[in-house]
Motif scaffolding. Structure first.
Motif, PDB file in Angstrom:
ATOM      1  N   UNK A  91      23.238   2.717  -2.067  1.00 36.38           N
ATOM      2  CA  UNK A  91      23.389   1.446  -2.761  1.00 36.38           C
ATOM      3  C   UNK A  91      22.256   0.489  -2.473  1.00 36.38           C
ATOM      4  N   UNK A  92      21.297   0.893  -1.622  1.00 33.52           N
ATOM      5  CA  UNK A  92      20.188   0.008  -1.276  1.00 33.52           C
ATOM      6  C   UNK A  92      19.131  -0.069  -2.383  1.00 33.52           C
ATOM      7  N   UNK A  93      18.962   1.024  -3.132  1.00 33.22           N
ATOM      8  CA  UNK A  93      17.754   1.177  -3.949  1.00 33.22           C
ATOM      9  C   UNK A  93      17.991   1.064  -5.450  1.00 33.22           C
ATOM     10  N   UNK A  94      19.017   0.323  -5.841  1.00 38.12           N
ATOM     11  CA  UNK A  94      19.333   0.214  -7.259  1.00 38.12           C
ATOM     12  C   UNK A  94      18.224  -0.386  -8.089  1.00 38.12           C
ATOM     13  N   UNK A  95      17.408  -1.261  -7.484  1.00 34.50           N
ATOM     14  CA  UNK A  95      16.324  -1.906  -8.222  1.00 34.50           C
ATOM     15  C   UNK A  95      14.951  -1.366  -7.818  1.00 34.50           C
ATOM     16  N   UNK A 117       0.803  -1.226   0.000  1.00 35.46           N
ATOM     17  CA  UNK A 117       0.000   0.000   0.000  1.00 35.46           C
ATOM     18  C   UNK A 117       0.834   1.273   0.000  1.00 35.46           C
ATOM     19  N   UNK A 118       2.109   1.184   0.325  1.00 39.72           N
ATOM     20  CA  UNK A 118       2.995   2.334   0.204  1.00 39.72           C
ATOM     21  C   UNK A 118       4.399   1.834  -0.094  1.00 39.72           C
ATOM     22  N   UNK A 119       5.207   2.717  -0.650  1.00 40.24           N
ATOM     23  CA  UNK A 119       6.568   2.361  -1.050  1.00 40.24           C
ATOM     24  C   UNK A 119       7.550   3.176  -0.238  1.00 40.24           C
ATOM     25  N   UNK A 120       8.592   2.526   0.249  1.00 42.72           N
ATOM     26  CA  UNK A 120       9.546   3.203   1.120  1.00 42.72           C
ATOM     27  C   UNK A 120      10.948   3.227   0.518  1.00 42.72           C
ATOM     28  N   UNK A 121      11.709   4.209   0.956  1.00 39.73           N
ATOM     29  CA  UNK A 121      13.110   4.340   0.575  1.00 39.73           C
ATOM     30  C   UNK A 121      13.916   4.542   1.853  1.00 39.73           C
ATOM     31  N   UNK A 122      15.033   3.845   1.956  1.00 38.22           N
ATOM     32  CA  UNK A 122      15.856   3.883   3.172  1.00 38.22           C
ATOM     33  C   UNK A 122      17.051   4.802   2.998  1.00 38.22           C
ATOM     34  N   UNK A 123      17.108   5.836   3.837  1.00 39.39           N
ATOM     35  CA  UNK A 123      18.232   6.782   3.840  1.00 39.39           C
ATOM     36  C   UNK A 123      18.456   7.422   2.476  1.00 39.39           C
ATOM     37  N   UNK A 124      17.401   7.558   1.716  1.00 35.64           N
ATOM     38  CA  UNK A 124      17.463   8.223   0.419  1.00 35.64           C
ATOM     39  C   UNK A 124      16.103   8.821   0.115  1.00 35.64           C
TER      40      UNK A 124
END
Length: 429
Positions: A264-268, A249-256
């Motif tokens: 380097x966590x969110x490359x995909x 239901x929601x999308x998160x991003x960590x430290x970005x």
């Protein structure tokens, strides 16, 4: 291995969408859609990482980072006695900071439950001298003070033998090289069912950890459907660093910020169509770290909140309480100062959406109810040129004081002129 190393290593494994997610498309209920609207307008929340790891004061990854066995780690619960824990004060702190919701760790990667789960004795009620559930009184205080409560719940578990085959972290724990992963998932769902049936309305579940073995069959859709059946309004998010899966239901991003990948966590993790949230720490660690003095300034945190809102995203700001249940002064001070700023400028954050001008080096814009809020984080000159608004501009004024701002049309846009004494060093709105 640090968390960043673990995730970078895991990123090399092939991503796969579990077969269950390819089944019937998820159709959120009216209650869920209404909750999503509330979530998008809330904009600011408090993240709390708290567990037995705080005893060592070395962060929430200490079991993995120090290569501790289960036997070694089991010495921590008898030392965890948060007699100064005051849930009313915690919720009041969040409220004063201008935060609309709290997300707290119910179970982190060490598998230790912060409530009296019936599934395993590895919990705060049965394994610590405190011998009390800390989530129940927090849930009650959130209801009293009109703050919504989310539970962070780790898919990953360094102490459960059935978490097998092993992932890429927690390999020194000493678990036997055997186990039944489906039995582990049954165990996890049973714990989630307790949280969703014994604590009143739960705003949502914040998952983390499947990056530990992304190719596994996690039965995500089965778990998500169970959550939505028990509490249709509850929002499901998953910190898997991938594009959203069906049932979320929601999308998160960590430290970005959304779309960023400095960690380097969110490359995909491409931005999808769901409500957005970014999470960040006040220092560096998530859990209590007594030697981590790298505190971000209040200005830095306010500007992160503003940039998130300008990108149509919430900001979940983390604290790591001490093992006695107190919150360190540096966190309290910054939260209080952010709250003071929001009392004056909150109209430009709450209930807004990003745009209509995309983020620029000088700042961002938010919009709501026929108004555009121009957030100037860095004045390059005495006057600021901005792109032309999509509708005619009738007037401009400072949000903090209501004083008019000189604005005139120029080629391709508008020119704003504000005297130096009208500028806010954090964010002139």
């Amino acid at each position: 291995m640090t968390r960043r190393d673990a995730i970078k290593t895991a990123a090399g494994a092939a991503s796969m969408i579990p077969a269950a997610l390819a089944a019937d498309a998820y159709k959120p209920s009216p209650a869920n859609l209404k909750a999503r609207e509330w979530f998008q307008e809330a904009r600011f929340g408090l993240f709390i990482h708290w567990g037995v790891y705080s005893v060592l004061g070395k962060g929430e990854w200490v079991m993995n980072n120090d290569k501790m066995t289960i036997d070694q780690y089991s010495k921590l619960p008898p030392q965890f006695n948060p007699v100064k824990y005051d849930p009313a004060a915690w919720v009041a702190l969040a409220k004063a900071a201008g935060q609309r919701y709290i997300t707290i760790t119910s179970k982190h990667h060490d598998g230790f439950a912060m409530w009296g789960t019936n599934q395993k004795q590895w919990n705060i009620v049965e394994s610590t001298p405190y011998a009390k559930d800390v989530l129940k009184p927090l849930a009650e205080e959130c209801r009293k003070q009109d703050i919504r409560l989310f539970f962070y719940h780790s898919h990953l578990d360094w102490t459960n033998a059935d978490y097998f085959p092993r992932g890429r972290t927690g390999l020194a724990s000493g678990r036997p090289e055997s186990g039944d992963f489906n039995r582990y998932l049954d165990f996890m769902d049973a714990q989630l069912k307790e949280l969703l049936t014994q604590y009143g309305d739960v705003a949502g579940i914040w998952f983390d950890g499947i990056w530990d073995k992304k190719g596994a069959e996690w039965r995500l859709r089965q778990t998500y459907d169970m959550i939505h059946s028990l509490q249709p309004h509850a929002l499901v998010g998953n910190n898997h660093h991938l594009a959203p899966f069906d049932g979320e239901d929601f999308q998160m991003f960590e430290k970005d910020l959304p779309g960023g990948n400095t960690t380097g966590f969110s490359g995909e993790s491409k931005i999808g169509h769901l409500p957005l949230e970014t999470c960040e720490t006040i220092n560096v660690a998530w859990g209590y770290n007594s030697t981590d003095k790298r505190f971000k300034s209040t200005k830095n945190l306010i500007q992160y909140l503003v940039k998130a809102a300008g990108m149509d995203s919430n900001f979940l700001l983390n604290i790591g309480p001490k093992p006695d249940g107190t919150i360190q002064d540096e966190f309290v001070t910054r939260l209080s100062e952010i709250g003071t700023w929001l009392k004056v400028n909150g109209a430009s954050i709450y209930g807004t959406h990003g745009g209509p001008i995309t983020p620029r080096p000088w700042g961002v814009t938010t919009q709501a109810k026929g108004k555009v809020y121009v957030h100037v984080l860095d004045w390059p000159d005495a006057a600021l040129a901005i792109p032309r608004m999509p509708v005619p501009v009738k007037k401009a004024s400072l949000l903090a004081s209501g004083k008019p701002v000189a604005i005139r049309d120029i080629d391709q846009g508008h020119l704003l002129s504000i005297p130096a004494d009208g500028r806010d060093p954090n964010d002139t709105v």
